[in-house]
Write an enzyme that holds these catalytic residues in place. Structure first.
Site, PDB file in Angstrom:
ATOM      1  N   SER A 124       7.986   1.465   3.811  1.00 15.87           N
ATOM      2  CA  SER A 124       7.621   1.189   5.682  1.00 15.87           C
ATOM      3  C   SER A 124       8.186   0.815   6.489  1.00 15.87           C
ATOM      4  O   SER A 124       7.931   1.462   7.514  1.00 15.87           O
ATOM      5  CB  SER A 124       6.071   0.858   5.456  1.00 15.87           C
ATOM      6  OG  SER A 124       4.920   1.469   5.041  1.00 15.87           O
ATOM      7  N   HIS A 176      -1.021   3.984  -2.924  1.00 11.92           N
ATOM      8  CA  HIS A 176      -0.563   2.718  -4.133  1.00 11.92           C
ATOM      9  C   HIS A 176      -1.379   2.061  -4.830  1.00 11.92           C
ATOM     10  O   HIS A 176      -1.118   2.379  -6.068  1.00 11.92           O
ATOM     11  CB  HIS A 176       0.140   1.327  -2.904  1.00 11.92           C
ATOM     12  CG  HIS A 176       1.339   1.995  -2.416  1.00 11.92           C
ATOM     13  ND1 HIS A 176       2.081   1.722  -3.149  1.00 11.92           N
ATOM     14  CD2 HIS A 176       1.201   1.193  -0.886  1.00 11.92           C
ATOM     15  CE1 HIS A 176       2.997   2.559  -2.485  1.00 11.92           C
ATOM     16  NE2 HIS A 176       1.860   1.406  -0.919  1.00 11.92           N
TER      17      HIS A 176
END
Length: 435
Positions: A101, A305
């Site tokens: 990210s 996730h």
């Protein structure tokens, strides 16, 4: 936090999201912003920019959210934006093929590809100017809104420069002492108070993850207040604030609990993303020069996730409700560029038919890592008798391209295949009034 099972979409909410949304279409060959955007009187220069990032939002996740909330014949608010394209997300990391990210957000924020873990520094560790800083040079107001920690990778890449995304107290310090966004709203209070000072959101002793105050730069909330921020800690205080500079921290870490289904997972931010965004728009729109606002929904990524499709869809619905609010603002304020994009794909999510013979995991296993990745569902498709399941290939990021939709000045230039860095170029030039 206690486990909460709740309905993750509502038929009424789905209907509300579909009202008044125009069909999405890419208009090619219109020079200098001519066409529908300009035809409605929208200026060529983006006075305001709202960049909405669905962290982990790949095309399959976006479709799962659509099917579950508005059905096969419905349209998400984010899909109703006029122009559509996609972004390649690969970073310049020397060891990993798939971005994290921080590197992805840095590409959007600065137009520079960098290594994983870097926050708006290049591969040599040198700071690179961000869209937020470019906006400030144009005398625009700026804001960061997220359901993650306000110092997490995505917002950090717009308001700070550090070689390691984990240095969240330094990121907070830079917000307060260097970049000073006018609005900072989200979670992550732990990184603002030194050890021993619990602040307004103390650690939950029943949470298996230790979440305690850990600032390495002293009391950063006090420093923020000293330079003019109104510090708020809940929805009531946020609503009551009349300040032009607001710091709101509404959780000690993320504003949700990410975990596999039934293992402490919860998506119930005490201040919803749409509420934070509405306040940010209210504060920032007071500026005569306009504003730049970054809005992030972190829950899609974190729940993916954990291979938790129900919570990922729930977070995605919250994201789309926020996009609907932003679109309403843009309709009332011509010259507003709205861009919605995923920073990367998470989980290798696939939407599949319900088929008990098509389970790819080991259904006999009791290992948490194995059972976590089994199919989720079935989930009802809104407005029909059909159902679908969600399958996963990983608990990590993938290298898939991410969908982008946009509307407003310069948005037609995003209707293509591009790298994340190209999105930076388009937004910067739109704010400057150049093509």
């Amino acid at each position: 936090m206690r486990t909460v099972r709740q309905t993750w979409f509502s038929a009424g909410g789905a209907v509300a999201l579909t009202l008044g949304l125009a069909a999405s279409a890419s208009v090619q060959g219109q020079p200098d912003g001519q066409g529908a955007d300009r035809g409605r009187g929208s200026p060529a220069t983006a006075r305001n920019v709202v960049l909405v990032v669905g962290d982990g939002l790949g095309i399959a996740a976006r479709e799962a959210i659509r099917l579950a909330t508005v059905g096969q014949d419905g349209q998400l608010a984010m899909d109703g934006l006029r122009y559509a394209g996609w972004t390649r997300t690969d970073s310049a990391d020397p060891e990993e093929a798939v971005t994290d990210s921080a590197a992805s957000a840095t590409a959007f924020a600065t137009g520079v590809r960098t290594y994983n873990g870097a926050v708006s520094v290049d591969v040599d560790g040198r700071p690179v100017a961000t869209l937020l800083e470019h906006a400030q040079r144009l005398r625009k107001a700026t804001g960061l809104v997220t359901t993650a920690q306000v110092t997490d990778a995505t917002p950090a890449a717009f308001g700070a420069h550090v070689p390691d995304r984990g240095d969240q107290s330094e990121i907070a310090r830079q917000y307060v002492e260097v970049t000073r966004p006018d609005v900072i709203l989200g979670g992550g209070e732990d990184w603002w108070y030194p050890a021993g000072d619990e602040g307004a959101h103390p650690d939950d002793p029943d949470d298996p993850r230790p979440e305690v105050s850990r600032s390495t730069a002293g009391d950063l909330v006090a420093r923020a207040q000293a330079v003019g921020y109104d510090y708020v800690t809940n929805a009531e205080e946020l609503a009551a604030s009349r300040s032009g500079r607001v710091l709101g921290l509404f959780a000690n870490e993320e504003m949700f609990e990410q975990a596999p289904e039934g293992q402490g997972d919860e998506y119930a931010p005490t201040v919803p993303l749409a509420t934070m965004t509405a306040k940010a728009l209210d504060v920032l729109s007071r500026d005569r020069q306009g504003f730049f606002l970054l809005v992030e929904e972190e829950g899609v990524d974190e729940m993916a996730h954990a291979n938790n499709a129900a919570r990922a869809i729930q977070a995605g619905q919250a994201l789309d409700e926020t996009v609907a609010l932003v679109r309403e603002f843009a309709e009332r304020n011509p010259g507003t560029l709205v861009v919605v994009v995923g920073d990367h794909e998470t989980g290798g999510l696939a939407v599949e038919n319900v088929d008990t013979a098509d389970e790819s995991g080991d259904t006999a296993s009791t290992e948490p890592a194995v059972t976590q990745s089994l199919e989720d569902g079935p989930f009802p498709i809104a407005g029909s008798d059909l159902q679908f399941t969600v399958d996963w290939t990983t608990g990590s990021h993938t290298g898939g391209a991410t969908p982008l939709t946009a509307e407003g000045p310069g948005a037609d230039r995003l209707a293509r295949s591009q790298h994340s860095t190209d999105v930076f170029d388009v937004i910067r030039e739109a704010m400057r009034g150049r093509r």
